[in-house]
Design a protein around this motif. Structure first.
Motif, PDB file in Angstrom:
ATOM      1  N   LEU A 121       0.817  -1.208   0.000  1.00 16.58           N
ATOM      2  CA  LEU A 121       0.000   0.000   0.000  1.00 16.58           C
ATOM      3  C   LEU A 121       0.854   1.262   0.000  1.00 16.58           C
ATOM      4  CD1 LEU A 121      -2.750   1.319   0.053  1.00 16.58           C
ATOM      5  CD2 LEU A 121      -2.739   1.134   2.547  1.00 16.58           C
ATOM      6  N   SER A 124       2.182   1.777  -3.341  1.00 16.21           N
ATOM      7  CA  SER A 124       1.099   2.158  -4.252  1.00 16.21           C
ATOM      8  C   SER A 124       0.788   3.648  -4.121  1.00 16.21           C
ATOM      9  CB  SER A 124      -0.152   1.324  -3.964  1.00 16.21           C
ATOM     10  OG  SER A 124       0.094  -0.046  -4.164  1.00 16.21           O
ATOM     11  N   ILE A 160      -9.979  -1.352   1.914  1.00 15.67           N
ATOM     12  CA  ILE A 160      -9.147  -2.553   1.855  1.00 15.67           C
ATOM     13  C   ILE A 160      -9.508  -3.410   3.054  1.00 15.67           C
ATOM     14  CG2 ILE A 160      -6.794  -3.462   1.863  1.00 15.67           C
ATOM     15  CD1 ILE A 160      -5.906  -0.843   0.560  1.00 15.67           C
ATOM     16  N   LEU A 175      -5.669  -8.443  -3.370  1.00 14.51           N
ATOM     17  CA  LEU A 175      -4.365  -7.789  -3.333  1.00 14.51           C
ATOM     18  C   LEU A 175      -3.287  -8.651  -2.686  1.00 14.51           C
ATOM     19  CD1 LEU A 175      -5.388  -4.149  -2.242  1.00 14.51           C
ATOM     20  CD2 LEU A 175      -4.948  -4.996  -4.569  1.00 14.51           C
ATOM     21  N   ALA A 281      -9.134  -4.851  -2.369  1.00 12.19           N
ATOM     22  CA  ALA A 281      -9.576  -3.461  -2.477  1.00 12.19           C
ATOM     23  C   ALA A 281     -10.995  -3.475  -3.017  1.00 12.19           C
ATOM     24  CB  ALA A 281      -8.662  -2.673  -3.409  1.00 12.19           C
ATOM     25  N   LEU A 300      -2.858  -0.040  -7.316  1.00 11.25           N
ATOM     26  CA  LEU A 300      -2.898  -1.131  -6.341  1.00 11.25           C
ATOM     27  C   LEU A 300      -2.733  -2.487  -7.022  1.00 11.25           C
ATOM     28  CD1 LEU A 300      -5.837  -0.055  -3.986  1.00 11.25           C
ATOM     29  CD2 LEU A 300      -3.447  -0.284  -3.330  1.00 11.25           C
ATOM     30  N   GLU A 303       0.916  -2.899  -8.439  1.00 16.78           N
ATOM     31  CA  GLU A 303       1.945  -3.067  -7.423  1.00 16.78           C
ATOM     32  C   GLU A 303       1.863  -4.430  -6.744  1.00 16.78           C
ATOM     33  OE1 GLU A 303       4.626  -1.149  -6.464  1.00 16.78           O
ATOM     34  OE2 GLU A 303       4.130  -0.108  -8.323  1.00 16.78           O
ATOM     35  N   HIS A 304       0.669  -4.958  -6.583  1.00 19.34           N
ATOM     36  CA  HIS A 304       0.526  -6.249  -5.902  1.00 19.34           C
ATOM     37  C   HIS A 304       0.657  -7.424  -6.856  1.00 19.34           C
ATOM     38  CE1 HIS A 304      -1.077  -3.596  -2.735  1.00 19.34           C
ATOM     39  NE2 HIS A 304      -0.678  -4.549  -1.924  1.00 19.34           N
TER      40      HIS A 304
END
Length: 317
Positions: A121, A124, A160, A175, A281, A300, A303-304
């Motif tokens: 996070l 992100s 989240i 995520l 999310a 998000l 990045e995950h």
């Protein structure tokens, strides 16, 4: 002047007064709001008086005895919160029409993502701010049931939460996850007992502390037949109860590790009690998310899904 008269011709000055009123309430009084508003107490008091005059209502009690809302003040506060959210959404939509990424995005999460190595996070937010530097981020920590409700009602743009009991009103993007273990503290009778000498029937004799909201924690505790003797709404509060030595409780391993390293906690029957939680999310399905929300969600997801991407890569709005 009555409230219904004001609302037919509300202007920027009225909105400013309502923002001051809301900030004073959130701060707990006029003096406490001085830093947040960056104006003096006497000016704040005048703004509140002006608003009361505009509405022809007494909104709050203020003086030597402290600050408190009147019944009318509580009602006006709720109406002001709805109005200010609508104003923010209007400005965001106008900026979208003008293709400007400006406005506010409101995000809430549940507890301990900062210590979870799977959560990205913070990274992100870094990437999102690079792509949309004019967007203000409002980040808060709330219980999962509160997050769901606030996203559905439009008071949050993104939540989240644990991927559990999906709502038909929300869209979910998985995520990251975390491993949950049952812990006791070094003050608990089980701390010096070997797992080889324990079974689930004996565990059920001891008090158990769990989350009070509908969650994987609640379901697993019920499935195992643990005797819930204390309820909490956050994992930090749960850690306190476990450390008291009077309760067993579930914590994510990344949060509990600091206590394990200090020999203040240990896992209990991990082979039989461990479970894994997935986090997602969430956004509401209707109305459709704004461009700002879509951008944050895409950051998000990226990045995950690809945590090892080079930092030099940038995102397009």
């Amino acid at each position: 002047m009555k409230l219904d008269t004001l609302t037919t011709r509300i202007g920027d000055a009225d909105i400013r007064l309502l923002r001051v009123f809301k900030t004073v309430v959130e701060s707990g009084g006029l003096s406490a709001a001085e830093v947040e508003l960056n104006i003096g107490k006497s000016t704040i008091s005048k703004h509140i008086s002006d608003l009361e005059l505009r509405l022809d209502l007494k909104l709050c009690n203020r003086g030597p005895s402290g600050f408190s809302l009147t019944e009318d003040g509580q009602k006006v506060l709720r109406a002001a919160e709805d109005l200010l959210i609508s104003v923010s959404q209007f400005r965001t939509e106008v900026n979208e029409i003008k293709e400007q990424l400006a406005g506010t995005i409101r995000v809430a999460l549940f507890d301990q993502c900062t210590s979870n190595p799977e959560a990205r996070l913070a990274r992100s937010i870094h990437k999102f701010n690079e792509a949309a530097p004019a967007v203000q981020i409002e980040l808060s920590v709330e219980p999962p049931n509160v997050i769901e409700t606030m996203v559905i009602t439009g008071h949050l743009d993104i939540g989240i939460i644990a991927l559990h009991r999906p709502s038909a009103s929300l869209d979910y993007v998985p995520l990251y996850g975390e491993d949950m273990f049952l812990y006791c503290s070094n003050e608990h009778p089980l701390f010096d007992r070997s797992d080889a000498d324990l079974d689930m029937d004996e565990l059920r004799k001891f008090n158990y502390a769990g989350l009070s909201v509908n969650s994987p924690n609640l379901i697993v505790g019920q499935q195992l037949g643990l005797k819930r003797a204390a309820k909490v709404q956050s994992e930090q509060a749960l850690a306190v109860l476990i450390l008291s030595g009077r309760y067993l409780g579930y914590l994510p391993d990344h949060l509990a590790q600091q206590f394990v390293d200090q020999k203040m906690m240990k896992k209990v029957l991990p082979g039989e009690t461990q479970y894994r939680t997935r986090f997602a999310a969430v956004t509401r399905r209707q109305p459709a998310p704004t461009r700002i929300t879509k951008l944050f969600m895409s950051v998000l997801r990226r990045e995950h899904d690809n945590p090892s991407l080079a930092d030099g890569q940038t995102l397009k709005a």
